[in-house]
Design an enzyme around this catalytic site. Structure first.
Site, PDB file in Angstrom:
ATOM      1  N   GLU A   1       1.502  -0.585  -4.862  1.00 13.36           N
ATOM      2  CA  GLU A   1       0.493   0.407  -5.237  1.00 13.36           C
ATOM      3  C   GLU A   1       1.203   1.713  -5.544  1.00 13.36           C
ATOM      4  O   GLU A   1       1.686   2.404  -4.652  1.00 13.36           O
ATOM      5  CB  GLU A   1      -0.539   0.630  -4.129  1.00 13.36           C
ATOM      6  CG  GLU A   1      -1.633   1.580  -4.584  1.00 13.36           C
ATOM      7  CD  GLU A   1      -2.214   2.447  -3.491  1.00 13.36           C
ATOM      8  OE1 GLU A   1      -1.594   2.536  -2.406  1.00 13.36           O
ATOM      9  OE2 GLU A   1      -3.286   3.018  -3.709  1.00 13.36           O
TER      10      GLU A   1
ATOM     11  N   ASP B   1       0.842  -1.195   0.000  1.00 12.20           N
ATOM     12  CA  ASP B   1       0.000   0.000   0.000  1.00 12.20           C
ATOM     13  C   ASP B   1       0.884   1.255   0.000  1.00 12.20           C
ATOM     14  O   ASP B   1       1.943   1.282   0.655  1.00 12.20           O
ATOM     15  CB  ASP B   1      -0.875  -0.025   1.254  1.00 12.20           C
ATOM     16  CG  ASP B   1      -1.691   1.230   1.415  1.00 12.20           C
ATOM     17  OD1 ASP B   1      -2.679   1.375   0.672  1.00 12.20           O
ATOM     18  OD2 ASP B   1      -1.320   2.072   2.257  1.00 12.20           O
TER      19      ASP B   1
HETATM   20  O1  ZXY Z   1      -9.780  12.228   1.793  1.00 14.46           O
HETATM   21  C1  ZXY Z   1      -9.194  11.280   2.216  1.00 14.46           C
HETATM   22  N1  ZXY Z   1      -7.815  11.145   2.098  1.00 14.46           N
HETATM   23  C2  ZXY Z   1      -6.969  12.164   1.454  1.00 14.46           C
HETATM   24  C3  ZXY Z   1      -6.888  11.906  -0.059  1.00 14.46           C
HETATM   25  C4  ZXY Z   1      -6.533  10.433  -0.333  1.00 14.46           C
HETATM   26  O2  ZXY Z   1      -5.177  10.220   0.078  1.00 14.46           O
HETATM   27  C5  ZXY Z   1      -4.785   8.944   0.491  1.00 14.46           C
HETATM   28  C6  ZXY Z   1      -4.015   8.143  -0.344  1.00 14.46           C
HETATM   29  C7  ZXY Z   1      -3.580   8.513  -1.667  1.00 14.46           C
HETATM   30  C8  ZXY Z   1      -4.461   8.971  -2.656  1.00 14.46           C
HETATM   31  C9  ZXY Z   1      -3.983   9.296  -3.925  1.00 14.46           C
HETATM   32  C10 ZXY Z   1      -2.624   9.178  -4.206  1.00 14.46           C
HETATM   33  O3  ZXY Z   1      -2.111   9.475  -5.451  1.00 14.46           O
HETATM   34  C11 ZXY Z   1      -1.761   8.693  -3.229  1.00 14.46           C
HETATM   35  O4  ZXY Z   1      -0.440   8.555  -3.557  1.00 14.46           O
HETATM   36  C12 ZXY Z   1      -2.230   8.364  -1.963  1.00 14.46           C
HETATM   37  O5  ZXY Z   1      -3.556   6.913   0.088  1.00 14.46           O
HETATM   38  C13 ZXY Z   1      -3.844   6.448   1.330  1.00 14.46           C
HETATM   39  C14 ZXY Z   1      -3.341   5.204   1.700  1.00 14.46           C
HETATM   40  C15 ZXY Z   1      -3.621   4.701   2.972  1.00 14.46           C
HETATM   41  O6  ZXY Z   1      -3.109   3.504   3.337  1.00 14.46           O
HETATM   42  C16 ZXY Z   1      -4.401   5.410   3.865  1.00 14.46           C
HETATM   43  C17 ZXY Z   1      -4.915   6.653   3.484  1.00 14.46           C
HETATM   44  O7  ZXY Z   1      -5.668   7.356   4.349  1.00 14.46           O
HETATM   45  C18 ZXY Z   1      -4.634   7.188   2.205  1.00 14.46           C
HETATM   46  C19 ZXY Z   1      -5.128   8.490   1.785  1.00 14.46           C
HETATM   47  O8  ZXY Z   1      -5.838   9.170   2.574  1.00 14.46           O
HETATM   48  C20 ZXY Z   1      -9.965  10.139   2.892  1.00 14.46           C
HETATM   49  C21 ZXY Z   1     -10.155  10.416   4.361  1.00 14.46           C
HETATM   50  C22 ZXY Z   1      -8.993   9.693   5.026  1.00 14.46           C
HETATM   51  C23 ZXY Z   1      -8.771   8.440   4.166  1.00 14.46           C
HETATM   52  N2  ZXY Z   1      -9.198   8.917   2.856  1.00 14.46           N
HETATM   53  C24 ZXY Z   1      -8.924   8.293   1.690  1.00 14.46           C
HETATM   54  O9  ZXY Z   1      -9.297   8.805   0.638  1.00 14.46           O
HETATM   55  C25 ZXY Z   1      -8.136   7.022   1.674  1.00 14.46           C
HETATM   56  C26 ZXY Z   1      -7.605   6.643   0.489  1.00 14.46           C
HETATM   57  C27 ZXY Z   1      -6.859   5.387   0.298  1.00 14.46           C
HETATM   58  C28 ZXY Z   1      -6.745   4.409   1.277  1.00 14.46           C
HETATM   59  C29 ZXY Z   1      -6.030   3.261   1.011  1.00 14.46           C
HETATM   60  C30 ZXY Z   1      -5.415   3.073  -0.223  1.00 14.46           C
HETATM   61  O10 ZXY Z   1      -4.714   1.941  -0.517  1.00 14.46           O
HETATM   62  C31 ZXY Z   1      -5.533   4.079  -1.202  1.00 14.46           C
HETATM   63  O11 ZXY Z   1      -4.929   3.888  -2.396  1.00 14.46           O
HETATM   64  C32 ZXY Z   1      -6.242   5.220  -0.942  1.00 14.46           C
END
Ligand code: ZXY
Length: 484
Positions: A230, A193
């Protein structure tokens, strides 16, 4: 690290998002094993922070509080039982490994196994981790960092999550011990991840310290774990997935983005005649491909309008194309139904996950979608297993959204995403005989519940696919599921 080590003749992985270990074990024995699925990506098995303030959101499982194997999916005994029972029926287990970070800062500080943490001190006593195990100085990634500043993307916090320093021996040891424990229990590999947020050099050190797969679970001796990293990279960022492909496989987000566009008619299907590296996709053996995943099916992932179970006809079309085409290693999403994009899995009012029920027609209930149980999807898994590494030949298209192609002399598939019917006599490359279309129905004894297709001695057959039919695909193959 690029070989999934599927049992022979199997090709496809399914992400059983948020499923419990006992339910996965049962699903391996009653469905996934018999239907020829190759493996399962499971939700993170390590203890995560409980976040009631957001009603147990799906993303609480991406906030580790320890590496103890205790979550809402089950405990270590149930985990080991699942791996044993799935491997015994030829279905491998891949673990979603959250090793970039620990939790964010919350008012609640208790984990699914009862462990606590002190966020202000970066204290995670159940590992244990302390302040020296996290990157310093403290900084948080901002949106603009992705375009300019690889160091910040790696050394600062992703969305407020405490950012581990994988450059220290102590942190490496904790991570390697966690992953080697899972290997000892029989898992076949890992999803890494948020790999983009870790230094490739640190990941290489960690991967190289992983043990070979456990031969007591049917793996050949010396087998290395399958690792897919990822890395969300649709271009335009300072960090490229090419930094990670020398190490191990990488998630190919362009795959689902481009096929979602094509099957929603933002690109004509005819342009898929050179689908593969010609489209800027990763090399076949480097690519873990999918249409949607747990994040982008909720719209905040990369790439715009991604097809999901909610657009069933186009989704099945895109999935069928992914499974019919030889490029890369495919992964299917298996979801719970949602409207609120933050919502976690179906749960009772104590927060326990509710198991999927299995209906008499083999679909799921209790809020679980079970795309992997849709006939059009599991039939194309059998198609992919059957055609093996045969080449795409005899590509046909109508200059628009009707296409067809062969896979060696083992399989034939046709698609119609135009507004008018497809009625053509096409070369199927198959031996003369009668075949059941495995999309509109299936073989039942010596009859077909759907379309029956007669292939002549010249390999040609009359193919009809109406624009308003329930599905937009016809598929026949030399395997017992199709050939009469
Ligand atoms: O708005 C949110 N997050 C900010 C924008 C998304 O950014 C995240 C990315 C992310 C997004 C885009 C990118 O290009 C990047 O490099 C990273 O990866 C994560 C990975 C995690 O293990 C835990 C996380 O909370 C995140 C995360 O917040 C919401 C609320 C908190 C969790 N979340 C989320 O949206 C959670 C998203 C999430 C969770 C698990 C994943 O494996 C993932 O790919 C995305």
């Amino acid at each position: 690290y690029k070989n999934p080590h599927y049992a022979s003749g199997r090709t496809t992985m399914v992400h059983l998002f948020e499923w419990k270990w006992d339910d996965i074990a049962a699903e391996c024995e009653r469905f996934l094993g018999p239907r020829g699925y190759g493996g399962i990506q499971i939700s993170p098995p390590n203890e995560n922070l409980i976040i009631w303030s957001h009603q147990r959101p799906w993303w609480e499982r991406y906030q580790p509080i320890s590496y103890r194997l205790i979550t809402r999916s089950g405990n270590e005994v149930q985990f080991a039982n699942m791996v044993r029972r799935c491997n015994d029926v030829g279905v491998r287990i891949y673990v979603d490994a959250i090793i970039n970070h620990m939790t964010g800062t919350w008012n609640e500080n208790t984990g699914t196994g009862g462990s606590t943490a002190n966020f202000g001190q970066w204290g995670y006593p159940a590992v244990p981790y302390g302040r020296n195990d996290f990157n310093f100085p403290h900084c948080v990634i901002s949106g603009s960092d992705y375009g300019c500043c690889p160091d910040r993307v790696r050394n600062c916090e992703l969305s407020g999550l405490k950012d581990l320093n994988q450059g220290t021996e102590y942190v490496r040891t904790q991570i390697v011990n966690y992953m080697n424990h899972l290997i000892s229990l029989g898992v076949a590999g890992f999803r890494i991840d948020a790999a983009k947020h870790m230094w490739p050099g640190d990941l290489r050190v960690i991967f190289d310290r992983l043990h070979n797969l456990n031969t007591a679970h049917g793996f050949p001796s010396g087998a290395r774990p399958y690792i897919y990293q990822e890395v969300i990279d649709l271009g335009g960022e300072a960090i490229s997935r090419d930094e990670y492909t020398p190490l191990a496989a990488v998630t190919e987000f362009k795959y689902g983005m481009e096929l979602s566009r094509a099957f929603q008619r933002n690109n004509q299907l005819r342009w898929l005649h050179n689908w593969g590296v010609g489209w800027g996709l990763l090399a076949s053996n480097d690519a873990l491909n999918f249409i949607d995943n747990h994040d982008n099916q909720r719209g905040h992932g990369a790439g715009g309008a991604i097809l999901t179970y909610k657009q069933a006809k186009q989704y099945k079309g895109a999935i069928a194309f992914m499974l019919a085409h030889p490029h890369g290693w495919p992964q299917l999403m298996s979801s719970f139904a949602f409207t609120n994009t933050e919502a976690g899995p179906p749960m009772d009012n104590s927060g326990n996950i509710i198991s999927p029920s299995i209906n008499s027609d083999n679909s799921c209930g209790n809020g679980w979608v079970c795309e992997h149980r849709w006939r059009q999807i599991y039939s194309m898994v059998a198609f992919r297993n059957r055609v093996g590494n045969t080449a795409v030949t005899n590509w046909w298209d109508n200059g628009s959204n009707q296409i067809a192609f062969c896979r060696g002399n083992q399989g034939f598939v046709a698609f119609n995403n135009d507004y008018w019917d497809l009625n053509q006599t096409l070369q199927t490359c198959l031996p003369a005989g009668n075949y059941c279309d495995v999309i509109s129905g299936e073989k039942s004894g010596s009859t077909c519940t759907g379309k029956r297709i007669t292939v002549g001695s010249d390999g040609r057959a009359s193919i009809s696919l109406g624009a308003n039919e329930y599905d937009m695909v016809v598929a026949i193959h030399a395997g017992t599921e199709s050939r009469l």
